[in-house]
Design an enzyme around this catalytic site. Structure first.
Site, mmCIF file in Angstrom:
data_model
loop_
_atom_site.group_PDB
_atom_site.id
_atom_site.type_symbol
_atom_site.label_atom_id
_atom_site.label_comp_id
_atom_site.label_asym_id
_atom_site.label_seq_id
_atom_site.Cartn_x
_atom_site.Cartn_y
_atom_site.Cartn_z
ATOM 1 N N CYS A 127 -11.578 0.802 21.943
ATOM 2 C CA CYS A 127 -12.855 1.413 22.303
ATOM 3 C C CYS A 127 -13.393 2.297 21.182
ATOM 4 O O CYS A 127 -14.578 2.304 20.904
ATOM 5 C CB CYS A 127 -12.710 2.250 23.563
ATOM 6 S SG CYS A 127 -12.093 1.302 24.943
ATOM 7 N N SER A 136 0.832 -1.200 0.000
ATOM 8 C CA SER A 136 0.000 0.000 0.000
ATOM 9 C C SER A 136 0.871 1.255 0.000
ATOM 10 O O SER A 136 1.947 1.268 0.587
ATOM 11 C CB SER A 136 -0.898 -0.024 1.244
ATOM 12 O OG SER A 136 -1.652 1.170 1.313
HETATM 13 C C1 LIG Z 1 -2.616 -0.531 6.603
HETATM 14 C C2 LIG Z 1 -2.620 -1.999 6.428
HETATM 15 C C3 LIG Z 1 -3.487 -2.633 5.523
HETATM 16 C C4 LIG Z 1 -4.534 -1.869 4.756
HETATM 17 O O1 LIG Z 1 -3.984 -1.039 3.777
HETATM 18 P P1 LIG Z 1 -4.927 0.125 3.184
HETATM 19 O O2 LIG Z 1 -4.135 0.669 2.048
HETATM 20 O O3 LIG Z 1 -5.127 1.095 4.286
HETATM 21 O O4 LIG Z 1 -6.183 -0.538 2.753
HETATM 22 C C5 LIG Z 1 -3.426 -3.981 5.382
HETATM 23 N N1 LIG Z 1 -2.537 -4.706 6.076
HETATM 24 C C6 LIG Z 1 -1.676 -4.145 6.942
HETATM 25 C C7 LIG Z 1 -0.703 -5.003 7.655
HETATM 26 C C8 LIG Z 1 -1.695 -2.783 7.152
HETATM 27 O O5 LIG Z 1 -0.858 -2.235 8.031
#
Ligand SMILES: *Cc1c(COP(=O)(O)O)cnc(C)c1O
Length: 396
Positions: free
Chosen positions: A327, A202
């Site tokens: 929470c 990502s």
């Molecule tokens: C942030 C994260 C995601 C999700 O990624 P997005 O781009 O926010 O959908 C998935 N897996 C892990 C381990 C993450 O830290």
């Protein structure tokens, strides 16, 4: 010490870097062509996308043709698991192996598939936060479609034995997916050497913008189409490409992987100072392994404080951090990751995750180390439970 703003929640998201923003800028202004158009303006966008694809591929040891852009890490995770299950359905493969402490993009996908008749094995993790490759081996069955184990955990930062798990899966002929969203740019990744078949990443965790991700799909695996429409992403994921975001991801991943070793040396030194400083408080414990963890991750349970109160007081002091308490997400249960390590509920509730980056400074660390103990001491003084806790058993 003077109040300052310290962003210590890089595992949640990161600031878009100047270099990334500069690289993206022309694709918002002059270079607005549709990558599918045949004239020069369109071809420029197409070239930019392909250059970015090459950068993403190079960062993880893949071929450009094995990279598909998606809208986020969650989308890549969903596609990897659902797509593989769909592809192998006709072969009667309806078993999935994952771990109890995955990101919800994996866990909730698996839970949805359970409702559709799939069987899921959720492997346990050790008290230090590791999946055992032997457990993976023993869990693989004739009907196993996919093994999905995260590269490194977003809460406690532990780095999994990915090459070993990859070897086990390859030997057994089972598809291996890893959610490497936290690992990319922080750990050396080589999908070929590590026998990884599918990998999610990502942009916003590595100083690119939110809403851009990618998936590596090993040649020959061919996931089913995710979005039907135009011919973008080799017809597998239709929709006019988000050219600026794709360019930003390429730039970000190139910078993040340029010199992981020296970046990690600097970040690890700051991180260790944080850990050692906070652990000087009585009744605290480090969550996750001390060595095999992401350079920027510090996760400590602080007995006798409530995570939410701690975060609010840190915020008042200009510090952005995160907690194992959930929470705010509407759930009374603390983090599934900390519970998976065997922590008691009340201990997991009082956890603090500080995730730093190469942009963090020594002055930021000094500031955190001054503010956190003050706040913890105040919260403990106010807590009716603290008296009981210090008279009772240590959880260490
Ligand atoms: C942030 C994260 C995601 C999700 O990624 P997005 O781009 O926010 O959908 C998935 N897996 C892990 C381990 C993450 O830290």
């Amino acid at each position: 010490m003077e109040k300052r703003f310290v962003y210590a929640d890089n595992a949640a998201t990161t600031k878009v870097s100047k270099e990334v923003l500069d690289a993206m800028y022309p694709y918002f202004t002059e270079e607005y062509g549709n990558a599918s158009s045949i004239y020069g303006l369109g071809r420029n966008s197409k070239k930019a996308i392909e250059a970015s694809r090459e950068k993403v591929a190079k960062a993880i040891g893949a071929e450009p043709s094995e990279i598909y852009f998606t809208s986020c890490g969650s989308e890549s995770d969903n596609w990897a698991i659902r797509g593989t299950c769909q592809r192998l359905k006709a072969k009667g493969k309806n078993h999935i192996i994952t771990s109890v402490f995955e990101h919800h993009a994996i866990l909730h996908t698996c839970q949805a598939l359970e409702k559709e008749g799939y069987e899921v094995t959720y492997l346990p993790v050790s008290p230090l936060g590791f999946v055992n490759p032997d457990d993976v081996k023993n869990a693989i069955r004739e009907d196993t479609a996919i093994v999905s184990i995260m590269y490194s955990n977003n809460e406690i930062g532990t780095i999994q034995p990915i090459a070993e798990i990859g070897a086990v899966c390859r030997e057994k002929g089972v598809i291996f997916h890893t959610d490497a969203v936290q690992a990319v740019g922080n750990v050396e990744i080589d999908v070929k050497a590590q026998n990884i078949d599918l990998l999610s990443l990502s942009g916003h965790k590595i100083h690119a913008q939110k809403g851009i991700g990618a998936i590596y799909v090993r040649k020959g695996l061919a996931l089913p189409n995710l979005i039907f429409g135009g011919a973008q992403e080799r017809s597998k994921r239709a929709g006019t490409e988000n050219v600026p975001a794709i360019v930003g991801l390429g730039t970000a991943i190139e910078i993040a992987t340029a010199d992981i070793k020296s970046k990690n040396e600097k970040v690890t030194a700051m991180r260790n100072r944080l850990i050692d400083g906070i652990l000087q408080l009585p009744r605290t414990r480090l969550n996750g392994d001390r060595e095999k963890r992401l350079a920027g991750n510090c996760n400590i349970s602080i007995e006798g404080v409530e995570g939410e109160s701690l975060l609010l007081m840190l915020d008042m002091n200009g510090i952005c951090a995160s907690s194992g308490s959930a929470c705010t997400s509407g759930s009374l249960d603390p983090s599934h990751v900390l519970l998976a390590l065997g922590l008691k509920h009340e201990v997991a509730h009082g956890s603090l995750r500080l995730s730093i980056s190469a942009e963090t400074t020594d002055e930021d660390i000094d500031y955190i180390l001054e503010v956190v103990p003050n706040i913890v001491n105040r919260l403990r003084d106010m807590s009716p439970l603290w008296e009981h806790i210090i008279k009772g058993e240590s959880f260490n």
